[in-house]
Motif scaffolding. Structure first.
Motif, PDB file in Angstrom:
ATOM      1  N   PRO A   1       0.836  -1.211   0.000  1.00 50.55           N
ATOM      2  CA  PRO A   1       0.000   0.000   0.000  1.00 50.55           C
ATOM      3  C   PRO A   1       0.868   1.256   0.000  1.00 50.55           C
ATOM      4  CG  PRO A   1      -0.639  -1.534   1.749  1.00 50.55           C
ATOM      5  CD  PRO A   1       0.675  -1.993   1.223  1.00 50.55           C
ATOM      6  N   MET A   2       0.386   2.279  -0.667  1.00 52.09           N
ATOM      7  CA  MET A   2       1.079   3.569  -0.681  1.00 52.09           C
ATOM      8  C   MET A   2       0.119   4.658  -1.118  1.00 52.09           C
ATOM      9  SD  MET A   2       3.644   2.913  -3.940  1.00 52.09           S
ATOM     10  CE  MET A   2       4.169   1.307  -3.355  1.00 52.09           C
ATOM     11  N   THR A   3       0.520   5.912  -0.899  1.00 57.96           N
ATOM     12  CA  THR A   3      -0.341   7.057  -1.195  1.00 57.96           C
ATOM     13  C   THR A   3       0.446   8.099  -1.967  1.00 57.96           C
ATOM     14  OG1 THR A   3      -1.611   6.690   0.836  1.00 57.96           O
ATOM     15  CG2 THR A   3      -1.798   8.853  -0.200  1.00 57.96           C
ATOM     16  N   LEU A   4      -0.098   8.522  -3.099  1.00 61.60           N
ATOM     17  CA  LEU A   4       0.567   9.548  -3.912  1.00 61.60           C
ATOM     18  C   LEU A   4       0.694  10.858  -3.154  1.00 61.60           C
ATOM     19  CD1 LEU A   4      -1.035   9.212  -7.480  1.00 61.60           C
ATOM     20  CD2 LEU A   4       1.249   8.501  -6.785  1.00 61.60           C
ATOM     21  N   GLN A   5       1.774  11.586  -3.415  1.00 64.52           N
ATOM     22  CA  GLN A   5       1.965  12.907  -2.827  1.00 64.52           C
ATOM     23  C   GLN A   5       1.628  14.025  -3.807  1.00 64.52           C
ATOM     24  OE1 GLN A   5       2.968  13.141   0.672  1.00 64.52           O
ATOM     25  NE2 GLN A   5       2.040  11.179   0.130  1.00 64.52           N
ATOM     26  N   HIS A   6       0.973  13.693  -4.884  1.00 64.46           N
ATOM     27  CA  HIS A   6       0.572  14.677  -5.879  1.00 64.46           C
ATOM     28  C   HIS A   6      -0.682  14.142  -6.567  1.00 64.46           C
ATOM     29  CE1 HIS A   6       2.950  11.674  -8.052  1.00 64.46           C
ATOM     30  NE2 HIS A   6       2.129  11.929  -9.052  1.00 64.46           N
ATOM     31  N   SER A   7      -1.218  14.916  -7.474  1.00 65.98           N
ATOM     32  CA  SER A   7      -2.407  14.512  -8.222  1.00 65.98           C
ATOM     33  C   SER A   7      -2.092  14.428  -9.710  1.00 65.98           C
ATOM     34  CB  SER A   7      -3.538  15.513  -7.986  1.00 65.98           C
ATOM     35  OG  SER A   7      -4.649  15.238  -8.825  1.00 65.98           O
ATOM     36  N   PHE A   8      -2.832  13.573 -10.403  1.00 66.83           N
ATOM     37  CA  PHE A   8      -2.751  13.512 -11.866  1.00 66.83           C
ATOM     38  C   PHE A   8      -4.013  14.089 -12.512  1.00 66.83           C
ATOM     39  CE2 PHE A   8       0.292   9.936 -11.035  1.00 66.83           C
ATOM     40  CZ  PHE A   8       1.383  10.525 -11.643  1.00 66.83           C
ATOM     41  N   GLU A   9      -4.800  14.847 -11.744  1.00 64.53           N
ATOM     42  CA  GLU A   9      -6.046  15.426 -12.264  1.00 64.53           C
ATOM     43  C   GLU A   9      -5.765  16.822 -12.804  1.00 64.53           C
ATOM     44  OE1 GLU A   9      -9.313  15.111  -9.511  1.00 64.53           O
ATOM     45  OE2 GLU A   9      -8.354  13.405  -8.513  1.00 64.53           O
ATOM     46  N   LEU A  10      -5.969  17.004 -14.090  1.00 59.27           N
ATOM     47  CA  LEU A  10      -5.676  18.289 -14.722  1.00 59.27           C
ATOM     48  C   LEU A  10      -6.502  19.424 -14.132  1.00 59.27           C
ATOM     49  CD1 LEU A  10      -5.422  17.227 -18.486  1.00 59.27           C
ATOM     50  CD2 LEU A  10      -3.548  17.931 -16.979  1.00 59.27           C
ATOM     51  N   GLN A  11      -7.722  19.110 -13.661  1.00 60.12           N
ATOM     52  CA  GLN A  11      -8.577  20.165 -13.119  1.00 60.12           C
ATOM     53  C   GLN A  11      -8.049  20.743 -11.816  1.00 60.12           C
ATOM     54  OE1 GLN A  11      -9.428  17.033 -13.740  1.00 60.12           O
ATOM     55  NE2 GLN A  11     -10.878  16.177 -12.229  1.00 60.12           N
ATOM     56  N   LYS A  12      -7.070  20.083 -11.218  1.00 58.18           N
ATOM     57  CA  LYS A  12      -6.474  20.604  -9.986  1.00 58.18           C
ATOM     58  C   LYS A  12      -5.278  21.516 -10.245  1.00 58.18           C
ATOM     59  CE  LYS A  12      -8.100  16.974  -6.885  1.00 58.18           C
ATOM     60  NZ  LYS A  12      -7.744  15.969  -5.853  1.00 58.18           N
TER      61      LYS A  12
ATOM     62  N   PRO B   1       0.558   0.163 -17.784  1.00 56.46           N
ATOM     63  CA  PRO B   1      -0.350  -0.029 -16.656  1.00 56.46           C
ATOM     64  C   PRO B   1       0.414  -0.412 -15.393  1.00 56.46           C
ATOM     65  CG  PRO B   1      -0.422  -1.926 -18.131  1.00 56.46           C
ATOM     66  CD  PRO B   1       0.437  -0.902 -18.801  1.00 56.46           C
ATOM     67  N   GLY B   2      -0.212  -0.169 -14.250  1.00 48.32           N
ATOM     68  CA  GLY B   2       0.399  -0.555 -12.989  1.00 48.32           C
ATOM     69  C   GLY B   2       0.259   0.480 -11.904  1.00 48.32           C
ATOM     70  N   LEU B   3      -0.082   1.725 -12.286  1.00 48.91           N
ATOM     71  CA  LEU B   3      -0.298   2.794 -11.316  1.00 48.91           C
ATOM     72  C   LEU B   3      -1.773   3.179 -11.375  1.00 48.91           C
ATOM     73  CD1 LEU B   3       0.837   4.826  -9.282  1.00 48.91           C
ATOM     74  CD2 LEU B   3       1.434   6.328 -11.189  1.00 48.91           C
TER      75      LEU B   3
ATOM     76  N   LEU C   1      -3.378   6.661 -12.190  1.00 51.07           N
ATOM     77  CA  LEU C   1      -3.142   7.243 -13.508  1.00 51.07           C
ATOM     78  C   LEU C   1      -3.612   6.260 -14.567  1.00 51.07           C
ATOM     79  CD1 LEU C   1      -1.994   9.555 -15.205  1.00 51.07           C
ATOM     80  CD2 LEU C   1       0.243   8.448 -15.101  1.00 51.07           C
ATOM     81  N   SER C   2      -4.807   6.500 -15.076  1.00 47.60           N
ATOM     82  CA  SER C   2      -5.359   5.632 -16.117  1.00 47.60           C
ATOM     83  C   SER C   2      -4.760   5.972 -17.469  1.00 47.60           C
ATOM     84  CB  SER C   2      -6.877   5.793 -16.177  1.00 47.60           C
ATOM     85  OG  SER C   2      -7.223   7.100 -16.624  1.00 47.60           O
ATOM     86  N   ALA C   3      -5.008   5.113 -18.456  1.00 45.91           N
ATOM     87  CA  ALA C   3      -4.494   5.363 -19.799  1.00 45.91           C
ATOM     88  C   ALA C   3      -5.093   6.634 -20.381  1.00 45.91           C
ATOM     89  CB  ALA C   3      -4.800   4.166 -20.703  1.00 45.91           C
ATOM     90  N   ASP C   4      -6.393   6.862 -20.151  1.00 50.93           N
ATOM     91  CA  ASP C   4      -7.033   8.069 -20.671  1.00 50.93           C
ATOM     92  C   ASP C   4      -6.471   9.326 -20.006  1.00 50.93           C
ATOM     93  OD1 ASP C   4      -8.597   6.571 -22.361  1.00 50.93           O
ATOM     94  OD2 ASP C   4     -10.360   6.572 -21.053  1.00 50.93           O
TER      95      ASP C   4
ATOM     96  N   MET D   1       6.039   6.143 -15.563  1.00 48.52           N
ATOM     97  CA  MET D   1       5.981   5.301 -16.752  1.00 48.52           C
ATOM     98  C   MET D   1       7.338   4.652 -17.039  1.00 48.52           C
ATOM     99  SD  MET D   1       2.864   5.264 -17.749  1.00 48.52           S
ATOM    100  CE  MET D   1       2.390   5.427 -16.017  1.00 48.52           C
ATOM    101  N   ARG D   2       8.405   5.377 -16.841  1.00 51.22           N
ATOM    102  CA  ARG D   2       9.731   4.791 -17.046  1.00 51.22           C
ATOM    103  C   ARG D   2       9.966   3.652 -16.061  1.00 51.22           C
ATOM    104  NH1 ARG D   2      13.317  10.333 -17.785  1.00 51.22           N
ATOM    105  NH2 ARG D   2      13.017  10.579 -20.039  1.00 51.22           N
ATOM    106  N   PHE D   3       9.567   3.858 -14.813  1.00 50.73           N
ATOM    107  CA  PHE D   3       9.747   2.817 -13.817  1.00 50.73           C
ATOM    108  C   PHE D   3       8.940   1.578 -14.166  1.00 50.73           C
ATOM    109  CE2 PHE D   3       7.929   0.768 -10.056  1.00 50.73           C
ATOM    110  CZ  PHE D   3       9.082   0.256  -9.482  1.00 50.73           C
ATOM    111  N   LEU D   4       7.687   1.758 -14.522  1.00 54.89           N
ATOM    112  CA  LEU D   4       6.832   0.613 -14.831  1.00 54.89           C
ATOM    113  C   LEU D   4       7.356  -0.160 -16.039  1.00 54.89           C
ATOM    114  CD1 LEU D   4       3.347   2.285 -14.245  1.00 54.89           C
ATOM    115  CD2 LEU D   4       4.360   0.438 -12.889  1.00 54.89           C
TER     116      LEU D   4
END
Length: 411
Positions: free
Chosen positions: A149-160, A188-190, A193-196, A360-363
């Motif tokens: 388990p882990m929690t992101l320290q940022h967002s991938f939502e453009l509206q933010k 895939p794997g995160l 962060l979806s593909a869309d 993405m590079r890590f995955l």
């Protein structure tokens, strides 16, 4: 009298210690080519092997006997606690970070924190030992990766992101170079962060970058027009009457005054100081000589907009966009505000894109990476070879003992 010249290989002296030994060891049979390898409750530590071989004097002549290394190899397998505490092994891809005065474990490529925090590094190292042998740190998290388990320290939502400023340039035509995201394939794997969402982020980043660069190209092309109105841009706010020309700067100060007659609102000391900062931050020149450069105006505009302490590179970017707004008819106040808004949006979008690129590079690499193993052993010599592989030229220098037979004259 002719004196001998000594060529000191400073890079090798400071950075390449034990590199030749490491390069021999990493290719020997039975030696894992990894910083560490966790297996069956034991951890191989490459640095431990290097120390053992060096201490045994086996590398004195530059050559290492594989048979003798094989005898020392078992000693390089240590208890996990010893690997972490004594050899500073941190299981990939984690690192220890500060969290409000405590210590936390961060998944570096995801910029995500594992559950919990620790009062000290010693306590956190106990958790690292668990990760090193393949265990999971239990607790709540936003998502899981390989069961952790882990929690992101940022967002991938453009509206933010901050509101995207409108840049009034056409999308058609010859676009100048712009910073594209160099990772545009989704892995895939995160879960957050979806593909869309990744595709939207890539498109938003590339679209903004192209528009910004096109606007900046237009601004630079009209720099003469902007220079003519420099007295209107509140540049006098950058003047510091306490700043004086240094004694060694009288000649350069006079040349700067000749090169920049539009900056009469700045005293000699301030003009010299700001140009020195511009050369250092934007041109990467410490031993600079005065030159006429339109970007100096945009640097100063950005300093007015973002404040005197703003990073010089980002100040110039803000100043370029403020200049674009001025060319479009904005008032000085509105143009400076536009420059700030563009700068803040660019920074936020760039940070989000950077996090996505790292993930993405890590995955892409992790799907084929062996488990519980550190990165491959690399040396400074590897870096030198990589550098020489691209547009390199060679300069040869030879020395012999006879070069040093000239007597030293003291006086």
């Amino acid at each position: 009298m002719t004196y001998p010249i000594v060529f000191l290989d400073e890079a090798g002296y400071y950075f390449a210690n034990n590199d030749q030994l490491k390069e021999q060891l990493r290719t020997m049979p039975g030696v894992p080519n990894a910083q560490y390898l966790s297996r069956d409750g034991k951890v191989f530590v490459f640095d431990k092997l290097v120390r053992l071989v060096s201490a045994a004097g086996m590398s004195a002549d530059g050559k290492v006997d594989p048979v003798q290394v094989a005898k020392l190899l078992p000693q390089a397998w240590v208890e996990p606690e010893l690997a972490v505490v004594s050899f500073d092994v941190v299981p990939e891809p984690y690192e220890l970070v500060d969290k409000e005065g405590a210590v936390a474990i961060r998944h570096r490529p995801f910029n995500a924190l594992l559950p919990g925090s620790y009062a000290s590094k010693t306590d956190a190292q106990k958790a690292l030992v668990k990760l090193l042998v393949g265990e999971v740190i239990r607790g709540e998290g936003q998502f899981e990766y390989r069961g952790q388990p882990m929690t992101l320290q940022h967002s991938f939502e453009l509206q933010k992101l901050p509101a995207r400023p409108f840049i009034d340039v056409d999308d058609e035509g010859d676009a100048p170079y712009f910073w594209r995201m160099d990772v545009d394939t989704y892995c895939p794997g995160l879960p957050p962060l979806s593909a869309d969402a990744f595709t939207e982020l890539v498109n938003a980043h590339n679209s903004w970058s192209a528009k910004e660069r096109r606007a900046q190209k237009r601004t630079r092309a009209a720099s003469d027009e902007l220079w003519r109105d420099a007295v209107r841009y509140s540049l006098a706010s950058l003047n510091d009457l306490s700043e004086k020309l240094p004694e060694y700067g009288f000649e350069d100060g006079a040349e700067l005054r000749r090169l920049y007659p539009e900056l009469s609102m700045l005293g000699d000391g301030s003009l010299y100081s700001w140009y020195s900062s511009f050369a250092d931050d934007c041109l990467c020149l410490r031993g600079w000589t005065p030159a006429r450069d339109d970007d100096f105006l945009f640097f100063l505009l950005g300093k007015v907009a973002r404040g005197h302490e703003a990073n010089g590179y980002y100040a110039r970017e803000a100043g370029l966009m403020a200049g674009f707004a001025l060319l479009c008819g904005s008032t000085v106040a509105d143009a400076l505000r536009f420059g700030i808004e563009c700068s803040l949006y660019r920074a936020a979008l760039g940070a989000m894109a950077g996090h996505a690129r790292s993930a993405m590079r890590f995955l892409a690499q992790d799907k084929d990476a062996p488990p519980l193993q550190g990165s491959k052993v690399t040396t400074m010599l590897d870096l030198f070879r990589a550098g020489r592989s691209v547009k390199s030229r060679f300069a040869y220098a030879e020395q012999s003992l006879s070069d040093f037979e000239t007597p030293v004259v003291q006086g």
